[in-house]
Design a protein around this motif. Structure first.
Motif, PDB file in Angstrom:
ATOM      1  N   THR A 122       8.000  12.598   0.246  1.00  0.00           N
ATOM      2  CA  THR A 122       6.885  11.943  -0.434  1.00  0.00           C
ATOM      3  C   THR A 122       6.509  12.640  -1.730  1.00  0.00           C
ATOM      4  N   GLU A 123       6.404  13.954  -1.722  1.00  0.00           N
ATOM      5  CA  GLU A 123       6.005  14.685  -2.921  1.00  0.00           C
ATOM      6  C   GLU A 123       7.077  14.641  -3.993  1.00  0.00           C
TER       7      GLU A 123
ATOM      8  N   ALA B 140       0.821  -1.214   0.000  1.00  0.00           N
ATOM      9  CA  ALA B 140       0.000   0.000   0.000  1.00  0.00           C
ATOM     10  C   ALA B 140       0.856   1.266   0.000  1.00  0.00           C
ATOM     11  N   SER B 141       2.060   1.161  -0.542  1.00  0.00           N
ATOM     12  CA  SER B 141       2.937   2.331  -0.629  1.00  0.00           C
ATOM     13  C   SER B 141       2.646   3.171  -1.857  1.00  0.00           C
ATOM     14  N   VAL B 142       2.229   2.509  -2.954  1.00  0.00           N
ATOM     15  CA  VAL B 142       2.031   3.191  -4.229  1.00  0.00           C
ATOM     16  C   VAL B 142       0.666   2.825  -4.799  1.00  0.00           C
ATOM     17  N   SER B 143      -0.095   3.838  -5.201  1.00  0.00           N
ATOM     18  CA  SER B 143      -1.354   3.646  -5.913  1.00  0.00           C
ATOM     19  C   SER B 143      -1.239   4.376  -7.243  1.00  0.00           C
ATOM     20  N   LEU B 144      -1.804   3.769  -8.285  1.00  0.00           N
ATOM     21  CA  LEU B 144      -1.608   4.305  -9.627  1.00  0.00           C
ATOM     22  C   LEU B 144      -2.896   4.186 -10.423  1.00  0.00           C
ATOM     23  N   LEU B 145      -3.184   5.205 -11.247  1.00  0.00           N
ATOM     24  CA  LEU B 145      -4.375   5.216 -12.087  1.00  0.00           C
ATOM     25  C   LEU B 145      -3.976   5.206 -13.552  1.00  0.00           C
TER      26      LEU B 145
ATOM     27  N   ASP C 221      -2.373   9.334 -12.811  1.00  0.00           N
ATOM     28  CA  ASP C 221      -1.950   9.906 -11.534  1.00  0.00           C
ATOM     29  C   ASP C 221      -1.248   8.835 -10.705  1.00  0.00           C
ATOM     30  N   VAL C 222      -0.415   9.288  -9.788  1.00  0.00           N
ATOM     31  CA  VAL C 222       0.305   8.408  -8.869  1.00  0.00           C
ATOM     32  C   VAL C 222       0.153   8.963  -7.464  1.00  0.00           C
ATOM     33  N   THR C 223      -0.097   8.088  -6.509  1.00  0.00           N
ATOM     34  CA  THR C 223      -0.159   8.480  -5.098  1.00  0.00           C
ATOM     35  C   THR C 223       0.876   7.679  -4.327  1.00  0.00           C
ATOM     36  N   ILE C 224       1.670   8.368  -3.526  1.00  0.00           N
ATOM     37  CA  ILE C 224       2.674   7.725  -2.685  1.00  0.00           C
ATOM     38  C   ILE C 224       2.250   7.885  -1.230  1.00  0.00           C
TER      39      ILE C 224
END
Length: 219
Positions: free
Chosen positions: A193-194, A51-56, A65-68
C-alpha cells in the motif's frame, strides 16, 4: 495562470460524474446556499467509486496528497487501480471547478439595493440561481463541445506519457491534459500500500513539474 491550466485539463475530463440536469440543478442550488455559510475550502477531495483511492487537490490544481486503501487489491484490483486513481483525480477536479464557479457567481452578484421602506412581504435577498445555472451550463456545454471536436480536429495535440518511478503507473497526456492513468498489473502486484501511494504521488509530482510554465511559477 491557474485558469489556463484548469481549462486545459477540464477540456479533456469526462463530465459524466456531474449528473443529469435535475442533479446539477439541485447540486448548484445547494452549493450556492452553502457557500454563504462557509469559507472556501483550501483543499478539494475526490474518491473513486471503489473507495480504493482518495486524492486532495490544492486551489492551484496540484495534488496535495494521495491515500490508498489498505484493501485496494480487493476493491479495485491490480488491473484497475490506474482507473481508480484517474477517477479520484477527476472527481477532485470537479469539486474544484464547482468551488470556482460558485465564487465567480458570488463576486458577480450586485450589492442588494436598500429599499426606501420594508417590502410588503418578508423576503431575504436571493442569489440569482438562474444566472448560476446559465453560467454553469454554459461552461459545461463549452467543455462538451471541445470534447466532441477532439476526434475531428485537423491537428491533434501531442500525446505523450509519464511513468511513475517503478513504472507501475502511467499517466497519459494529450497536450497538457490528463486523459487516462493505466497500471502495469505485473508491477502493481508486487507493490504494498505505501509503495503504491509513493508511486502515485511521485507520478503527479512529475506531471506538475513537467507542465509548461510550472518551473517559472515555483521560482
Amino acid at each position: 495562470m491557474f485558469g489556463d491550466r484548469a481549462n486545459d485539463r477540464l477540456s479533456l475530463a469526462n463530465l459524466d460524474f456531474l449528473g443529469d440536469d435535475d442533479t446539477l440543478r439541485t447540486n448548484a442550488a445547494h452549493a450556492v446556499d452553502e457557500f454563504a455559510t462557509r469559507s472556501a475550502p483550501r483543499l478539494h477531495s475526490g474518491q473513486d467509486r471503489t473507495a480504493s483511492v482518495s486524492l486532495l487537490l490544492t486551489r492551484a490544481g496540484q495534488v496535495d496528497d494521495v491515500t490508498i486503501s489498505r484493501d485496494w487489491r480487493r476493491q479495485a484490483g491490480v488491473t484497475r487501480i490506474g482507473d481508480a486513481v484517474y477517477e479520484a483525480y477527476t472527481r477532485a477536479l470537479g469539486s474544484l471547478l464547482e468551488a470556482i464557479a460558485v465564487e465567480e457567481l458570488q463576486r458577480d452578484q450586485p450589492a442588494p439595493a436598500r429599499p426606501a421602506q420594508p417590502p410588503a412581504t418578508s423576503t431575504e435577498p436571493e442569489l440569482d440561481e438562474d444566472l448560476w445555472l446559465q453560467r454553469t451550463w454554459g461552461a459545461l456545454h463549452h467543455i462538451d463541445a471541445e470534447l466532441a471536436q477532439l476526434p475531428h480536429a485537423a491537428e491533434q495535440p501531442e500525446q505523450r506519457t509519464i511513468s511513475s518511478p517503478h513504472g507501475c503507473l502511467t499517466l497519459h497526456l494529450r497536450g497538457a491534459g490528463i486523459t487516462a492513468i493505466t497500471a502495469d498489473a505485473a508491477r502493481v502486484s508486487r507493490m504494498d500500500t505505501e509503495q503504491l501511494r509513493f508511486e502515485t504521488r511521485s507520478l503527479f509530482r512529475t506531471y506538475e513539474l513537467a507542465r509548461p510554465g510550472e518551473t517559472e511559477a515555483r521560482s
